[in-house]
Scaffold this motif. Structure first.
Motif, PDB file in Angstrom:
ATOM      1  N   GLN A 162       0.832  -1.210   0.000  1.00 18.53           N
ATOM      2  CA  GLN A 162       0.000   0.000   0.000  1.00 18.53           C
ATOM      3  C   GLN A 162       0.865   1.257   0.000  1.00 18.53           C
ATOM      4  N   GLY A 163       1.860   1.267   0.883  1.00 21.46           N
ATOM      5  CA  GLY A 163       2.653   2.475   1.078  1.00 21.46           C
ATOM      6  C   GLY A 163       3.705   2.670   0.001  1.00 21.46           C
ATOM      7  N   VAL A 164       3.999   3.942  -0.242  1.00 19.21           N
ATOM      8  CA  VAL A 164       5.002   4.357  -1.229  1.00 19.21           C
ATOM      9  C   VAL A 164       5.876   5.422  -0.593  1.00 19.21           C
ATOM     10  N   LEU A 283      10.566  11.139  -7.162  1.00 19.66           N
ATOM     11  CA  LEU A 283      10.825   9.753  -7.534  1.00 19.66           C
ATOM     12  C   LEU A 283      10.219   8.909  -6.426  1.00 19.66           C
ATOM     13  N   THR A 284       9.409   7.915  -6.782  1.00 18.23           N
ATOM     14  CA  THR A 284       8.739   7.110  -5.760  1.00 18.23           C
ATOM     15  C   THR A 284       9.328   5.704  -5.728  1.00 18.23           C
ATOM     16  N   PHE A 285       9.416   5.141  -4.519  1.00 16.59           N
ATOM     17  CA  PHE A 285       9.908   3.787  -4.307  1.00 16.59           C
ATOM     18  C   PHE A 285       8.785   2.950  -3.709  1.00 16.59           C
ATOM     19  N   GLY A 286       8.550   1.766  -4.293  1.00 18.75           N
ATOM     20  CA  GLY A 286       7.516   0.870  -3.786  1.00 18.75           C
ATOM     21  C   GLY A 286       6.226   0.934  -4.558  1.00 18.75           C
ATOM     22  N   GLY A 287       6.132   1.824  -5.546  1.00 18.21           N
ATOM     23  CA  GLY A 287       4.909   1.897  -6.323  1.00 18.21           C
ATOM     24  C   GLY A 287       4.840   3.186  -7.095  1.00 18.21           C
ATOM     25  N   PHE A 302       4.750  -2.606  -4.878  1.00 16.31           N
ATOM     26  CA  PHE A 302       5.681  -3.629  -4.422  1.00 16.31           C
ATOM     27  C   PHE A 302       5.321  -4.078  -3.006  1.00 16.31           C
ATOM     28  N   LYS A 303       5.343  -5.394  -2.788  1.00 19.13           N
ATOM     29  CA  LYS A 303       5.094  -5.948  -1.463  1.00 19.13           C
ATOM     30  C   LYS A 303       6.272  -6.835  -1.099  1.00 19.13           C
ATOM     31  N   THR A 327       6.299   9.485   3.860  1.00 21.98           N
ATOM     32  CA  THR A 327       5.876   8.083   3.971  1.00 21.98           C
ATOM     33  C   THR A 327       4.427   8.008   4.448  1.00 21.98           C
ATOM     34  N   SER A 328       3.654   9.053   4.178  1.00 15.89           N
ATOM     35  CA  SER A 328       2.295   9.150   4.725  1.00 15.89           C
ATOM     36  C   SER A 328       1.362   8.082   4.167  1.00 15.89           C
ATOM     37  N   SER A 329       1.700   7.491   3.027  1.00 19.64           N
ATOM     38  CA  SER A 329       0.803   6.487   2.453  1.00 19.64           C
ATOM     39  C   SER A 329       0.898   5.144   3.172  1.00 19.64           C
ATOM     40  N   PHE A 330       1.890   4.952   4.046  1.00 19.86           N
ATOM     41  CA  PHE A 330       2.014   3.709   4.811  1.00 19.86           C
ATOM     42  C   PHE A 330       1.035   3.720   5.986  1.00 19.86           C
TER      43      PHE A 330
END
Length: 1295
Positions: A162-164, A283-287, A302-303, A327-330
């Motif tokens: 979920q988080g990016v 630039l985003t990491f994890g999605g 990414f999970k 990291t607010s989306s986590f």
């Protein structure tokens, strides 16, 4: 960098060591420390079998670089071979891989010596496990060990899908020229975006998992059609959903990118024209960036876990830990990696896993995930109370078979899925109950397969996964499975495999629990040149169809390196595929080979039409003509660099259009050659000389200028000539800059690139002493190596070449006069291949040797006929690591027998070594090699003589009736009525037959009294009667070959002693049928031999009364007799008028060639001719066996498929000697066809005869013949479609 070599195990506490079992307390795993003697001096398990292991907990993750082992102290216990497993958690183990295999380390041979192995690639792990494979034959398993390495630490972030993490740039828009991105990841998911950035201009960079492979997509933009042409996509790796760490590094500078995954690097260049990556905001990491909109393309986040994320020097994981990034989306950001809950099981071909289920139940419900490369295997077998159930993989599909033998046999067969042997995880769910069965693959309910066949199922209570080896009344169709399974459900319950491991549930054999030892043998792909890789669990194979290459890894080109090489296979001029760098990166391409008497020309065409018109161009806005060739610039460069000479004709026709603006102005027009350099000289001139050909020759129309066009005249002028500086060729562009004035125009012509000579093919060195050698830099051929060369020697033995490493080596050697040896060692022990020749190789003739070694096999081939193939071991070292210089001509170590003789065209991995250049500065070695005719003289046919050249050979056809590079081209002429050729055997003082006749007669040294003659020629005609050949004498002796009125052939001999000439009716057929026929006549004394076409020779005898000496021969006539003195009156009366009409070819009488002499003005001979004589091969002698058609000839490439692969031995004369001769019904059909064709031709002849104009050949002479130097020049010069074929010439006869 500090050396990573600390002893990690010695300082660990006793409880850090665990094991599968312990013999007694004194043999506990805690005593298994290197060089320690505590307890019983090491660890030994209770049972000595393949289920034992010793495990070490390093306390935290460490980087491990080496492992050392030792036997148990003062015992007969040690291990001789073992495997290494590692893990972060003590679960989900990974086997150590090396050289593309699960690696087995060599162990000990006694109790005290230490055997240490440095890992090819260090691993990061907390837990290590040693699994013994073999042990001492004198005792049992015994082990002490040490682990070497160093501390390891990295920030870890757990991504929940979920988080990016958003990395915001300091400015809104970034123009990035250079990028370095590094990270490690591990996941159980096969899909997910790892990083993403994009800009409003259309630029982007995305790294994501797709089907468990890593996909890098990057776009720097393009100025054509928006940004779509800038898209670049590269895939790397596979099986990345194994929940183990994988390392990624992306390095970009401008358009050049290095993409590294787990030590495997791909180098590529991005598409498009731009160098900067223009990104906006972040630039985003994890999605993908969170925008509240649906994720584009349905991409999953990414999970899994990432660590050590570094972007252009910034530590992203550290910034996230310190809350410097968004990291607010986590939901709950965690810096601890959450481990996978799966428990994989690995099956080999001898494994099975037995699990219990409900007994005598009326429903079967099983589910599991599997992955494999094999197309077939047993997934599940269960014996029912009254029958059997099996799930098998067949041809990549899951098949279910239920067989119930209640009151009557009932069988249910259902199948689902396809291509399930792709190495990915696939989910299988199967449910069966009364009168119902359903199979679902990968959760796709829409494609589930159901059946409502009436059946009553009663379970047996036991399920065998992955294998069933019991011999029972009911058995599965397949016995075993190679692959992995996880998430096994029986009766809707997840099987407790931990309990299975501890022996509390079910049973298993030869199963590896908590690991999946799958290997992708096609990644990296060992199939070269675009070969397609397919694999099973144990091996891979390459499909090379359509690539132009062959071999186990598609490494070796099936084509020759040049036109020169085709010549030395006896090939004629034609279009051929060539591959100048052999196994190198350049692909094969098609060229035109023009094989002439003295040179072999290679021609590469371009697409610029002749006389391309250019108007409206100026210096400010030049018109640029782009030339595209039938090969890439790299391929063309390979031709020019290896050729001795190259040329390209250019022509600039102009009207009020200046070219170079000579003598000192800035050129209006220039051309661009190799390397995209501009050039300001024109054809006929050279680099640095701003002139045209007329300026060099000082004959320009206006002497003030150096180009005709620079005079700027209103009349059409032209500057043309050859560009011959090959380092500048070919012409790629022409920029025209002076056609914008009124009436101004230019027309440009650029001919094809033509080159001759192949310096690589003839690059040779002669080794004159046993101690002489040449040395080159170390040969680089780690996983794929090929070596090819020609050698020639009279010595019985000698080392061709050798290169050494620490223990690795490679050597090619002549071991004896009949044996060539190829030996090497890549770490598995020496391997030697020997090829035996049926004849001695020290015969001072050229022999070809080619050797190849790759991860699949080694091949040694001699003279393209004899070979030995040795498969590589299924597991073992694959990399050839060499360090010494390459020695050519002797062994690198010294002491071996040096080579005496010549080595030529030495190519190693597609690169030709310059033996000649090195030989010029090396004592005992001379550049070049003589004596080519001993090997290639056989290609000079029909009596042609082989002449030695420094680089090769040529055929001297001067003493034959033939021409051409191999003396195989018939020389013939077309005779019309009244045409004759006369050859005088004795000097003549009389005038020529008429004032138009050509006469270059001179004294002939030939014998004029003969007791033996040889006459051969071929002819074709549709007219009779006629005289073909007549040989007169000063006496009444003569010899004649005539066609009688009915078209039959007659031989007439008059040597004196007989009232009438001796005649032989050679054949009863009508030979005046428009088809070519050959005749060979020999006489020795009284015996005659006559052969017609391909029929057997027939002998005749002159009567006893006949003389046997042909006295005072005077002249030889072809086509008609025009002679003074004694002439056979019957011949003159019956056969001499109107004369022969048709074609004669390859006429030879003893050692003279009258027709060739008449048609070749440069040949000084006492020959003259009367009437029209046009050179033509329409009378060429017929082949005795039909040649191959273009459809079946593997070398005739026009109109065929792109790559006509046929690796059969090439026959020198191009005739397929295996072609079947027409017989039986085929012959009958052919005869009928010939009869019909003859009738049609006769009708056409009669119709045209009735309506023809007066005259024969003269009515269709080419215009301009009056001014032409010769009749053939007139016809060929004025008729662009003139071809010397039988069919074309037959049309002339009917006119």
């Amino acid at each position: 960098l500090e050396k990573c070599d600390e002893a990690l195990a010695t300082t660990l506490p006793h409880n850090a060591f665990t094991s599968s079992s312990v013999f007694t307390s004194g043999y506990a795993p805690g005593y298994a420390k290197l060089n320690k003697r505590g307890g019983a001096g090491g660890w030994s398990p209770l049972d000595t079998d393949h289920y034992q292991w010793l495990q070490v907990d390093l306390g935290s993750r460490k980087q491990v670089s080496s492992v050392a082992t030792q036997g148990r102290y003062s015992s007969s216990d040690w291990i001789t071979r073992y495997r290494l497993l590692y893990s972060d958690t003590g679960r989900n183990w990974k086997l150590y891989h090396q050289d593309g295999n699960i690696w087995a380390f060599a162990g000990n041979s006694n109790t005290e010596s230490v055997v240490r192995h440095d890992l090819q690639h260090p691993v990061v792990a907390r837990y290590l496990r040693i699994v013994p494979l073999d042990w001492s034959s004198e005792g049992r398993i015994g082990l002490r060990l040490e682990i070497y390495g160093c501390p390891y630490w990295a920030d870890v972030i757990n991504f929940d899908g979920q988080g990016v993490i958003s990395y915001r740039f300091k400015v809104k828009k970034m123009k990035i020229l250079k990028d370095v991105i590094a990270l490690k990841f591990k996941t159980s998911e096969s899909e997910g975006v790892i990083l993403h950035g994009e800009g409003q201009q259309g630029d982007y960079i995305t790294l994501e998992l797709r089907r468990a492979k890593l996909l890098l997509q990057i776009n720097l933009g393009s100025n054509q059609y928006g940004s779509i042409l800038g898209h670049t996509s590269v895939t790397s790796g596979s099986l990345l959903d194994d929940h183990h760490w994988h390392s990624v590094v992306i390095e970009r500078y401008r358009r050049n990118v290095n993409f590294t995954l787990d030590q495997h690097t791909q180098h590529f260049r991005t598409n498009g024209e731009f160098d900067h990556l223009d990104l906006d905001y972040e630039l985003t990491f994890g999605g993908m960036p969170y925008s509240g909109k649906p994720i584009s393309g349905g991409r999953k986040n990414f999970k899994g876990c990432m660590e050590g994320i570094n972007y252009n020097g910034d530590n992203i994981t550290d910034l996230a830990r310190r809350k410097k990034l968004d990291t607010s989306s986590f939901r709950n950001l965690s810096f601890i990696c959450v481990e996978s809950h799966t428990f994989p099981v690995f099956f080999n071909a001898t494994s099975f896993l037995q699990l219990p289920g409900r007994v005598e139940h009326n429903m079967v419900s099983v589910g599991f995930q599997f992955r494999t490369w094999n197309t077939n295997g047993l997934l599940l077998f269960s014996a029912l109370a009254d029958g059997m159930l099996e799930l098998v993989l067949v041809d990549g599909k899951v098949n279910v078979h239920i067989n119930v033998t209640q009151k009557k046999n009932t069988r249910i067969d259902i199948s689902s899925g396809s291509g399930l042997n792709d190495g990915e995880w696939h989910d299988v769910r199967f449910l069966a109950k009364e009168n119902f069965a359903m199979l679902t693959i990968d959760g796709d309910e829409a494609s589930s397969v159901r059946t409502n066949t009436p059946v009553q199922i009663v379970t047996g209570g036991t399920y065998h996964f992955g294998g069933y080896f019991q011999r029972t009344s009911v058995s599965p169709t397949l016995r075993s499975f190679q692959g992995c399974m996880q998430l096994i459900h029986v009766d809707d319950q997840l099987a407790d495999l931990h309990a299975v491991e501890r022996g509390r549930l079910g049973a298993f054999e030869n199963v590896s629990l908590d690991m999946c030892a799958i290997i992708d043998r096609c990644m990296p792909n060992h199939c070269e040149h675009g070969g397609r890789c397919t694999q099973t669990w144990d091996s891979f194979s390459c499909t090379c169809d359509g690539t132009g290459y062959t071999g186990a890894t598609c490494h070796t080109s099936i084509y020759e390196q040049s036109c020169e090489a085709y010549k030395h296979l006896g090939r004629a001029s034609d279009s051929y595929w060539i591959d100048p760098d052999g196994s190198g990166p350049l692909g094969p391409f098609k060229v035109i080979c023009n094989i002439t008497e003295d040179k072999v020309w290679t021609t590469v065409m371009n697409n610029l039409p002749a006389q391309t018109s250019v108007t409206g161009s100026s210096r400010e806005r030049r018109t640029v003509l782009q030339l595209n060739y039938s090969a890439s610039m790299e391929q063309v460069s390979a031709i020019t660099s290896s050729s001795e000479h190259c040329e390209q004709h250019v022509a600039y026709a102009c009207r009020t259009s200046r070219l170079l603006n000579t003598p000192e102005g800035t050129p209006y027009t220039w051309w661009v050659g190799k390397g995209n350099e501009k050039h300001f000289y024109w054809g006929g001139s050279g680099p640095g000389i701003q002139k045209c050909a007329c300026g060099i020759e000082r004959n320009c129309t206006d002497s003030k200028y150096y180009c005709n066009c620079d005079a700027d005249q209103k009349q059409w002028r032209e500057d043309s000539g050859l560009l011959v500086y090959k380092d500048h060729l070919p012409v790629n562009q022409i920029a025209v800059g002076d056609t914008n004035r009124p009436g101004s125009e230019a027309k440009l012509t650029v001919g094809p690139l033509r080159c001759h000579g192949d310096r690589n093919y003839w690059n040779a060195a002669s080794f004159n002493t046993p101690s002489s050698y040449l040395h080159f830099s170390t040969f680089q051929g780690e996983t794929s190596a090929d070596i090819s060369f020609y050698f020639k020697t009279s010595a019985p033995y000698g080392v061709f070449l050798e290169n050494l490493g620490n223990t690795d080596f490679i050597r090619l050697e002549l071991k004896s006069p009949t044996v060539v040896s190829f030996s090497f060692d890549v770490g598995n022990g020496p391997v030697e291949l020997n090829v035996h020749s049926p004849t001695p190789l020290n015969d001072d003739q050229w022999h070809r040797v080619s050797a190849e070694r790759n991860v699949k096999e080694a091949v040694l081939q001699l003279d393209q006929q004899y070979q030995e193939v040795r498969p590589a071991p299924p597991q073992g070292h694959t990399r050839l690591q060499l360090y010494s210089q390459l020695y050519v001509g002797k062994g690198a170590a010294g002491g071996q027998r040096g080579f005496l003789g010549c080595i030529r065209s030495l190519k190693m991995n597609g690169v030709t070594l310059d033996l000649e250049e090195r030989a010029q500065v090396t004592p005992g070695v001379k550049p070049g090699c003589s004596g080519h005719c001993t090997s290639y003289g056989m290609y000079c046919r029909n009596g042609g003589k082989c002449l030695e050249k420094y680089n090769g050979y040529s055929c001297d056809c001067s003493s034959t009736a033939y021409n051409g590079p191999f003396c195989t081209k018939d020389i013939g002429g077309f005779f019309e009525a009244g045409t004759l050729v006369k050859y005088s055997f004795i000097p003549e003082t009389a005038a020529a037959p008429n004032k138009d006749a050509k006469d270059i007669s001179q004294t002939s040294p030939l014998e004029t009294n003969l007791t033996q003659e040889d006459l051969s020629f071929s002819f074709s005609t549709s007219s009779s009667p006629s005289i073909l050949v007549y040989i007169s004498s000063k006496s009444q002796d003569f010899m004649a070959v005539v066609l009688r009125h009915n078209g039959t052939l007659q031989l007439r001999y008059s040597l004196g002693g007989l009232r009438e000439p001796f005649t032989v009716d050679v054949d009863q057929r009508n030979l005046a049928n428009g088809q070519p026929h050959s005749i060979n006549i020999s006489r020795d004394g009284r015996t005659l031999w006559v052969q017609l076409d391909h029929y057997p020779s027939v002998s005749y005898s002159l009567p006893e009364e006949s003389d046997t000496e042909f006295n005072n021969i005077k002249s030889l006539f072809l086509g008609k007799v025009f002679e003074t003195g004694q002439v056979d009156p019957v011949l003159i009366e019956k056969y001499n008028t109107p004369g022969f009409v048709g074609c004669l070819s390859r006429v030879q009488f003893n050692s003279i060639y009258p027709l060739k002499a008449a048609l070749r003005s440069h040949i000084a001979a006492p020959v003259s001719h009367q009437g029209k004589l046009v050179e033509s091969n329409c009378g060429a002698s017929p082949l005795t066996i039909p040649p191959m058609s273009a459809a079946t000839d593997p070398w005739h490439l026009d109109g065929g498929p792109d790559f006509p692969f046929n690796e059969e031995r090439v026959i020198p004369d191009g005739v397929n000697r295996n072609s079947a001769i027409i017989g039986g019904i085929d012959l009958f059909i052919c005869i009928i066809a010939v009869v019909i064709f003859t009738i049609l031709c006769t009708l056409v002849f009669l119709i045209r005869y009735m309506f023809r104009h007066k005259g024969t050949y003269h009515t269709n002479e080419a215009k301009g013949a009056e001014s032409a130097a010769s009749a053939d020049a007139a016809i060929i010069g004025t008729d662009p479609n003139f071809t010397e074929t039988i069919e074309e010439s037959k049309k002339e006869w009917f006119i």
